[in-house]
Design an enzyme around this catalytic site. Structure first.
Site, PDB file in Angstrom:
ATOM      1  N   SER A 205      46.114  39.430  35.456  1.00 48.17           N
ATOM      2  CA  SER A 205      46.842  38.652  36.462  1.00 48.17           C
ATOM      3  C   SER A 205      46.577  37.155  36.376  1.00 48.17           C
ATOM      4  O   SER A 205      47.411  36.348  36.789  1.00 48.17           O
ATOM      5  CB  SER A 205      46.480  39.149  37.869  1.00 48.17           C
ATOM      6  OG  SER A 205      45.070  39.086  38.074  1.00 48.17           O
TER       7      SER A 205
ATOM      8  N   GLY B 220      46.274  43.435  36.676  1.00 48.32           N
ATOM      9  CA  GLY B 220      45.470  44.630  36.835  1.00 48.32           C
ATOM     10  C   GLY B 220      44.975  45.239  35.540  1.00 48.32           C
ATOM     11  O   GLY B 220      44.233  46.230  35.560  1.00 48.32           O
TER      12      GLY B 220
ATOM     13  N   ASN C  24      38.964  42.628  35.438  1.00 46.87           N
ATOM     14  CA  ASN C  24      39.212  43.864  36.183  1.00 46.87           C
ATOM     15  C   ASN C  24      38.202  44.955  35.841  1.00 46.87           C
ATOM     16  O   ASN C  24      37.927  45.820  36.677  1.00 46.87           O
ATOM     17  CB  ASN C  24      40.643  44.351  35.921  1.00 46.87           C
ATOM     18  CG  ASN C  24      41.672  43.466  36.600  1.00 46.87           C
ATOM     19  OD1 ASN C  24      41.596  43.198  37.793  1.00 46.87           O
ATOM     20  ND2 ASN C  24      42.629  42.978  35.830  1.00 46.87           N
TER      21      ASN C  24
ATOM     22  N   ASP D  79      43.283  36.080  48.846  1.00 51.01           N
ATOM     23  CA  ASP D  79      42.413  37.174  48.410  1.00 51.01           C
ATOM     24  C   ASP D  79      41.101  36.684  47.813  1.00 51.01           C
ATOM     25  O   ASP D  79      40.200  37.466  47.528  1.00 51.01           O
ATOM     26  CB  ASP D  79      43.135  38.072  47.405  1.00 51.01           C
ATOM     27  CG  ASP D  79      43.565  37.327  46.138  1.00 51.01           C
ATOM     28  OD1 ASP D  79      43.136  36.183  45.920  1.00 51.01           O
ATOM     29  OD2 ASP D  79      44.350  37.915  45.365  1.00 51.01           O
TER      30      ASP D  79
ATOM     31  N   HIS E 169      42.447  35.302  43.084  1.00 49.10           N
ATOM     32  CA  HIS E 169      43.445  34.678  42.219  1.00 49.10           C
ATOM     33  C   HIS E 169      43.601  33.192  42.543  1.00 49.10           C
ATOM     34  O   HIS E 169      43.800  32.834  43.707  1.00 49.10           O
ATOM     35  CB  HIS E 169      44.784  35.393  42.375  1.00 49.10           C
ATOM     36  CG  HIS E 169      44.740  36.823  41.935  1.00 49.10           C
ATOM     37  ND1 HIS E 169      44.537  37.862  42.815  1.00 49.10           N
ATOM     38  CD2 HIS E 169      44.854  37.367  40.702  1.00 49.10           C
ATOM     39  CE1 HIS E 169      44.530  38.998  42.153  1.00 49.10           C
ATOM     40  NE2 HIS E 169      44.719  38.729  40.866  1.00 49.10           N
TER      41      HIS E 169
END
Length: 224
Positions: free
Chosen positions: A49, A86, A115, A199, A202
């Site tokens: 991402s 992801g 991830n 979040d 990011h």
């Protein structure tokens, strides 16, 4: 073939090669490009991402900014962004053979691993996957750039340190280029939350020019 004839043939081949290289340089110069930019590059980016513009406006991510940087630097290059939000190192490893066959890149940028850490996956597995990706890319004739990441110390100091070190371990083992930390100047500054989305994982669009600068420092020498 006697020695005299062999020497004459070798000389002719050298003159032919020199003429070919000179022609390439003249074509590049006439097109407004420096002579070293005559080589056409296909840059394959295999990431997650952080490279797929998650949560930000299209065209604002570091990969899109890289296209503009390449044009500004008069690089004869095309970007293939095969990043998937992801994705893990295992996912990238499974996708890579098809991508190499389809796009035949001259340069592969591997931006994976975050991830794996977020899911607490074994670091040995992540390392082995990155090693396999670097080797496959080299075997396909591409140069390789490994893009490193770090995780907060709340994962445990040893896990965090080992995770940060594995990218350098892979780069050294395969003798490929390394960007030690994609988020340098983003995650390690005062009040970093200002450069992250809600979040806190990011980066915002504001952070992506810094991310590009980090990647460009490792990528530009490979284009020469």
């Amino acid at each position: 073939m006697d020695q005299k004839m062999e020497s004459k043939t070798t000389a002719m081949k050298r003159r032919s090669l020199l003429a070919h290289c000179t022609a390439l340089a003249l074509v590049a110069t006439s097109a407004g490009l420096p002579a070293w930019a005559a080589t056409r590059h296909t840059i394959l980016i295999v990431g997650d991402s952080l490279s797929a513009e998650y949560g930000i406006e299209r065209g604002k991510g570091w990969v899109a900014l890289l296209e503009k940087q390449l044009a500004q630097d008069k690089q004869n290059a095309t970007i293939v962004n095969a990043s998937i939000s992801g994705d893990t190192t295992s996912g990238g490893r499974s996708r890579l053979p098809g991508l190499l066959k389809q796009h035949q890149p001259t340069l592969v940028v591997i931006e994976l691993g975050a991830n794996d850490a977020l899911r607490g996956l074994p670091l040995n597995t992540a390392r082995d996957n990155l090693l396999a990706m670097a080797r496959a890319s080299k075997a396909a004739g591409a140069k390789v750039l490994i893009v490193g990441m770090q995780v907060p110390p709340n994962y445990g100091r040893r896990y965090s340190d080992d995770f940060a070190a594995l990218f350098g371990t892979v780069a050294k083992a395969e003798n490929v280029a390394l960007v030690p930390f994609l988020l340098k100047g983003v995650a390690d500054v005062a009040e970093p939350e200002k450069l992250f989305q809600a979040d806190r994982i990011h980066p915002t669009a504001q952070a992506h020019p810094t991310m590009l600068a980090n990647v460009w420092a490792g990528l530009k020498p490979l284009l020469r």
